[in-house]
Design an enzyme around this catalytic site. Structure first.
Site, PDB file in Angstrom:
ATOM      1  N   VAL A   1       0.840  -1.194   0.000  1.00  0.00           N
ATOM      2  CA  VAL A   1       0.000   0.000   0.000  1.00  0.00           C
ATOM      3  C   VAL A   1       0.878   1.248   0.000  1.00  0.00           C
ATOM      4  O   VAL A   1       2.041   1.210   0.408  1.00  0.00           O
ATOM      5  CB  VAL A   1      -0.955   0.033   1.224  1.00  0.00           C
ATOM      6  CG1 VAL A   1      -2.064  -0.982   1.083  1.00  0.00           C
ATOM      7  CG2 VAL A   1      -0.201  -0.167   2.537  1.00  0.00           C
TER       8      VAL A   1
ATOM      9  N   ARG B   1       4.754   7.712   6.003  1.00  0.00           N
ATOM     10  CA  ARG B   1       5.253   6.446   5.441  1.00  0.00           C
ATOM     11  C   ARG B   1       5.230   5.350   6.503  1.00  0.00           C
ATOM     12  O   ARG B   1       4.906   4.200   6.224  1.00  0.00           O
ATOM     13  CB  ARG B   1       6.668   6.638   4.921  1.00  0.00           C
ATOM     14  CG  ARG B   1       6.774   7.608   3.745  1.00  0.00           C
ATOM     15  CD  ARG B   1       8.223   7.869   3.408  1.00  0.00           C
ATOM     16  NE  ARG B   1       8.415   8.800   2.308  1.00  0.00           N
ATOM     17  CZ  ARG B   1       8.489  10.126   2.445  1.00  0.00           C
ATOM     18  NH1 ARG B   1       8.346  10.691   3.641  1.00  0.00           N
ATOM     19  NH2 ARG B   1       8.694  10.904   1.398  1.00  0.00           N
TER      20      ARG B   1
ATOM     21  N   ALA C   1      11.489  -0.792  -2.650  1.00  0.00           N
ATOM     22  CA  ALA C   1      10.942   0.565  -2.810  1.00  0.00           C
ATOM     23  C   ALA C   1       9.771   0.810  -1.864  1.00  0.00           C
ATOM     24  O   ALA C   1       9.518   1.951  -1.479  1.00  0.00           O
ATOM     25  CB  ALA C   1      10.490   0.783  -4.248  1.00  0.00           C
TER      26      ALA C   1
ATOM     27  N   ASP D   1      15.139  11.583  -2.232  1.00  0.00           N
ATOM     28  CA  ASP D   1      15.299  12.835  -1.465  1.00  0.00           C
ATOM     29  C   ASP D   1      16.587  13.539  -1.900  1.00  0.00           C
ATOM     30  O   ASP D   1      16.646  14.766  -1.997  1.00  0.00           O
ATOM     31  CB  ASP D   1      15.361  12.511   0.040  1.00  0.00           C
ATOM     32  CG  ASP D   1      14.314  11.486   0.421  1.00  0.00           C
ATOM     33  OD1 ASP D   1      13.278  11.850   0.961  1.00  0.00           O
ATOM     34  OD2 ASP D   1      14.539  10.295   0.124  1.00  0.00           O
TER      35      ASP D   1
ATOM     36  N   ARG E   1      15.942  15.273  -5.038  1.00  0.00           N
ATOM     37  CA  ARG E   1      15.175  16.509  -4.783  1.00  0.00           C
ATOM     38  C   ARG E   1      16.102  17.605  -4.263  1.00  0.00           C
ATOM     39  O   ARG E   1      16.022  18.765  -4.691  1.00  0.00           O
ATOM     40  CB  ARG E   1      14.062  16.213  -3.759  1.00  0.00           C
ATOM     41  CG  ARG E   1      12.953  15.338  -4.325  1.00  0.00           C
ATOM     42  CD  ARG E   1      12.020  14.767  -3.253  1.00  0.00           C
ATOM     43  NE  ARG E   1      10.913  14.051  -3.865  1.00  0.00           N
ATOM     44  CZ  ARG E   1      10.185  13.110  -3.268  1.00  0.00           C
ATOM     45  NH1 ARG E   1      10.454  12.746  -2.028  1.00  0.00           N
ATOM     46  NH2 ARG E   1       9.202  12.523  -3.905  1.00  0.00           N
TER      47      ARG E   1
ATOM     48  N   ARG F   1      19.447  17.867  -4.673  1.00  0.00           N
ATOM     49  CA  ARG F   1      20.374  18.304  -5.725  1.00  0.00           C
ATOM     50  C   ARG F   1      19.668  19.210  -6.726  1.00  0.00           C
ATOM     51  O   ARG F   1      20.217  20.193  -7.208  1.00  0.00           O
ATOM     52  CB  ARG F   1      20.983  17.095  -6.441  1.00  0.00           C
ATOM     53  CG  ARG F   1      21.914  16.274  -5.553  1.00  0.00           C
ATOM     54  CD  ARG F   1      22.295  14.980  -6.233  1.00  0.00           C
ATOM     55  NE  ARG F   1      23.184  15.156  -7.352  1.00  0.00           N
ATOM     56  CZ  ARG F   1      23.273  14.312  -8.387  1.00  0.00           C
ATOM     57  NH1 ARG F   1      22.511  13.237  -8.435  1.00  0.00           N
ATOM     58  NH2 ARG F   1      24.128  14.539  -9.361  1.00  0.00           N
TER      59      ARG F   1
ATOM     60  N   HIS G   1      14.319   7.611   4.912  1.00  0.00           N
ATOM     61  CA  HIS G   1      13.546   8.183   3.808  1.00  0.00           C
ATOM     62  C   HIS G   1      12.199   8.529   4.441  1.00  0.00           C
ATOM     63  O   HIS G   1      11.287   7.709   4.495  1.00  0.00           O
ATOM     64  CB  HIS G   1      13.371   7.163   2.669  1.00  0.00           C
ATOM     65  CG  HIS G   1      12.350   7.601   1.647  1.00  0.00           C
ATOM     66  ND1 HIS G   1      12.454   8.776   0.941  1.00  0.00           N
ATOM     67  CD2 HIS G   1      11.191   7.021   1.225  1.00  0.00           C
ATOM     68  CE1 HIS G   1      11.411   8.892   0.126  1.00  0.00           C
ATOM     69  NE2 HIS G   1      10.633   7.843   0.285  1.00  0.00           N
TER      70      HIS G   1
HETATM   71  N1  LIG Z   1      10.925   4.487  -1.852  1.00  0.00           N
HETATM   72  C1  LIG Z   1      10.385   5.572  -2.357  1.00  0.00           C
HETATM   73  O1  LIG Z   1      11.063   6.593  -2.531  1.00  0.00           O
HETATM   74  C2  LIG Z   1       8.952   5.548  -2.721  1.00  0.00           C
HETATM   75  C3  LIG Z   1       8.186   4.511  -2.278  1.00  0.00           C
HETATM   76  N2  LIG Z   1       6.883   4.460  -2.590  1.00  0.00           N
HETATM   77  C4  LIG Z   1       6.158   3.320  -2.056  1.00  0.00           C
HETATM   78  O2  LIG Z   1       6.058   2.312  -3.074  1.00  0.00           O
HETATM   79  C5  LIG Z   1       4.933   1.480  -2.773  1.00  0.00           C
HETATM   80  C6  LIG Z   1       4.077   1.339  -4.025  1.00  0.00           C
HETATM   81  O3  LIG Z   1       3.478   2.589  -4.319  1.00  0.00           O
HETATM   82  P1  LIG Z   1       2.513   2.746  -5.595  1.00  0.00           P
HETATM   83  O4  LIG Z   1       3.108   2.040  -6.743  1.00  0.00           O
HETATM   84  O5  LIG Z   1       2.169   4.183  -5.681  1.00  0.00           O
HETATM   85  O6  LIG Z   1       1.249   1.936  -5.100  1.00  0.00           O
HETATM   86  P2  LIG Z   1       0.189   1.185  -6.035  1.00  0.00           P
HETATM   87  O7  LIG Z   1      -0.998   0.938  -5.163  1.00  0.00           O
HETATM   88  O8  LIG Z   1       0.020   1.927  -7.301  1.00  0.00           O
HETATM   89  O9  LIG Z   1       0.908  -0.184  -6.377  1.00  0.00           O
HETATM   90  C7  LIG Z   1       1.110  -1.187  -5.436  1.00  0.00           C
HETATM   91  C8  LIG Z   1       0.890  -2.507  -6.145  1.00  0.00           C
HETATM   92  O10 LIG Z   1       1.214  -3.561  -5.252  1.00  0.00           O
HETATM   93  C9  LIG Z   1       0.354  -4.643  -5.578  1.00  0.00           C
HETATM   94  N3  LIG Z   1       0.297  -5.593  -4.475  1.00  0.00           N
HETATM   95  C10 LIG Z   1      -0.237  -5.419  -3.255  1.00  0.00           C
HETATM   96  N4  LIG Z   1      -0.112  -6.542  -2.530  1.00  0.00           N
HETATM   97  C11 LIG Z   1       0.551  -7.445  -3.315  1.00  0.00           C
HETATM   98  C12 LIG Z   1       0.984  -8.774  -3.128  1.00  0.00           C
HETATM   99  N5  LIG Z   1       0.754  -9.424  -1.971  1.00  0.00           N
HETATM  100  N6  LIG Z   1       1.613  -9.374  -4.138  1.00  0.00           N
HETATM  101  C13 LIG Z   1       1.841  -8.743  -5.313  1.00  0.00           C
HETATM  102  N7  LIG Z   1       1.438  -7.467  -5.553  1.00  0.00           N
HETATM  103  C14 LIG Z   1       0.811  -6.833  -4.557  1.00  0.00           C
HETATM  104  C15 LIG Z   1      -0.999  -3.980  -5.842  1.00  0.00           C
HETATM  105  O11 LIG Z   1      -1.853  -4.813  -6.586  1.00  0.00           O
HETATM  106  C16 LIG Z   1      -0.572  -2.719  -6.592  1.00  0.00           C
HETATM  107  O12 LIG Z   1      -0.607  -2.898  -7.991  1.00  0.00           O
HETATM  108  C17 LIG Z   1       4.223   2.137  -1.597  1.00  0.00           C
HETATM  109  O13 LIG Z   1       4.566   1.507  -0.392  1.00  0.00           O
HETATM  110  C18 LIG Z   1       4.750   3.549  -1.631  1.00  0.00           C
HETATM  111  O14 LIG Z   1       4.662   4.196  -0.384  1.00  0.00           O
HETATM  112  C19 LIG Z   1       6.270   5.400  -3.356  1.00  0.00           C
HETATM  113  C20 LIG Z   1       7.008   6.453  -3.852  1.00  0.00           C
HETATM  114  C21 LIG Z   1       8.384   6.638  -3.531  1.00  0.00           C
HETATM  115  C1  LIG Z   2       6.049   8.537  -1.478  1.00  0.00           C
HETATM  116  C2  LIG Z   2       7.461   8.732  -1.172  1.00  0.00           C
HETATM  117  O1  LIG Z   2       8.048   8.017  -0.393  1.00  0.00           O
HETATM  118  C3  LIG Z   2       8.144   9.841  -1.801  1.00  0.00           C
HETATM  119  O2  LIG Z   2       7.726  10.343  -2.843  1.00  0.00           O
HETATM  120  O3  LIG Z   2       9.148  10.298  -1.242  1.00  0.00           O
END
Ligand SMILES: NC(=O)C1=CN([C@@H]2O[C@H](COP(=O)(O)OP(=O)(O)OC[C@H]3O[C@@H](n4cnc5c(N)ncnc54)[C@H](O)[C@@H]3O)[C@@H](O)[C@H]2O)C=CC1
Ligand SMILES: CC(=O)C(=O)O
Length: 309
Positions: free
Chosen positions: A77, A85, A115, A145, A148, A150, A172
């Protein structure tokens, strides 16, 4: 190199798209609990391939990950407007228990690139569940981050973000630490550079950039529901550093033996990333307030991870 992506939502698909455009993989496999979504994303990304680099883009079950060198974990999620987060932790830890088992059945030695948020604690969850060496379970951490930071510094100084070497450290998330002391523009400290181009970094400028970096996700999520382009490009960047053994210095999260007196905690520091994953961790210059903030971030992450046991 074959790259798997589990979680074909906004982040997973953006990573696949960025990989396809950058030529970061010659095979990409998308897996999602919604097979229809994974199939649709793979087909859409494949249609960008004729404009980019040769690459197979497929979808399927976990068995299709066999032979993958790296698997990006973007399942679970995401934040709703205003949500932190860290509030996602228990839900995403449950998702990872299932996902990592599936990945390891097909590709037991694949490097994991996490991620899903809260990414630092999820990196520790993935490390524990997989049993892989720490340097092969990499969280994207503050790579976004740092981008962002830079970008905003480059904009203020009137130079390319690529000429700014500055890192965001720690979580993060809300407790992250902008590394002003170690920030460089070209070969100068950012302060010296700013004086020379008559764009001083006043307290007000510093506070504005800090807020813009720290609150970016909240602002973007308020406006469009999620963030994906930046992290998609960041994930592709990490994959390329591994694939080409670039030994690039990137701020990524791995479980680290010791950070400011805190043992075995996953957070971001500048690290050398190459063929084996994280090869070296660097200790950036910190002033006393940055050191204290990094320690507070490490303590909070450690406590949060301990709460999962
Ligand atoms: N590390 C970072 O800098 C960032 C991390 N994120 C994180 O990435 C994650 C995904 O974000 P989004 O893609 O926006 O969400 P999203 O809801 O668009 O995609 C998540 C996907 O995971 C799938 N999913 C859920 N449970 C599953 C399972 N048991 N097995 C296989 N697939 C499963 C869902 O069907 C969905 O398609 C989130 O936790 C979000 O907070 C988001 C942006 C930046
Ligand atoms: C959603 C998230 O972790 C980000 O954009 O930084």
């Amino acid at each position: 190199m074959k790259v798997g992506i589990v979680g074909a939502g906004m982040v997973g698909s953006a990573a696949g798209y960025a990989l396809a455009l950058r030529g970061g993989a010659n095979e990409i496999v998308l897996v999602d609990k919604s097979a229809a979504l994974a199939r649709a994303q793979a087909e859409d990304i494949a249609h960008a391939v004729p404009f980019a680099h040769p690459c197979q883009v497929r979808s399927g079950g976990y068995e299709r990950l066999e032979g993958a060198a790296i698997v990006i974990l973007a399942a679970g999620v995401a934040q709703k407007p205003g949500e932190s987060r860290l509030s996602l932790l228990s839900r995403n830890a449950e998702v990872f228990a299932q996902v990592i088992e599936g990945v390891q059945r097909a590709a037991p030695s694949a490097m994991l690139l996490v991620a899903s948020n809260p990414v630092d604690v999820m990196t520790e969850v993935a490390l524990r569940a997989s049993g892989l060496p720490a340097g092969q379970v990499i969280g994207s951490g503050t790579i976004l981050d740092t981008a962002r930071f830079r970008w905003l510094l480059g904009d203020h100084l009137g130079i390319a973000a690529q000429s700014v070497h500055a890192y965001v450290l720690g979580e993060h998330g809300d407790s992250e630490v902008l590394g002003w002391s170690s920030a460089r523009a070209g070969a100068l400290t950012v302060g010296e550079f700013a004086e020379q181009v008559h764009a001083p970094i006043t307290g007000e400028v510093r506070a504005r950039i800090d807020e813009a970096v720290r609150r970016a996700a909240y602002r973007i999520i308020e406006g469009k529901g999620a963030t994906w382009y930046g992290i998609g490009a960041g994930l592709a960047r990490i994959v390329q550093a591994v694939r080409d053994d670039q030994r690039a210095v990137l701020s990524v999260s791995v479980v680290t033996p010791q950070v400011q007196g805190v043992a075995d905690v996953a957070l971001s520091l500048p690290r050398v990333v190459g063929a084996g994953g994280v090869l070296t961790t660097l200790a950036p210059e910190l002033d006393p307030s940055e050191a204290a903030a990094l320690r507070a971030s490490a303590e909070m992450l450690k406590e949060t991870a301990l709460g999962l046991h």
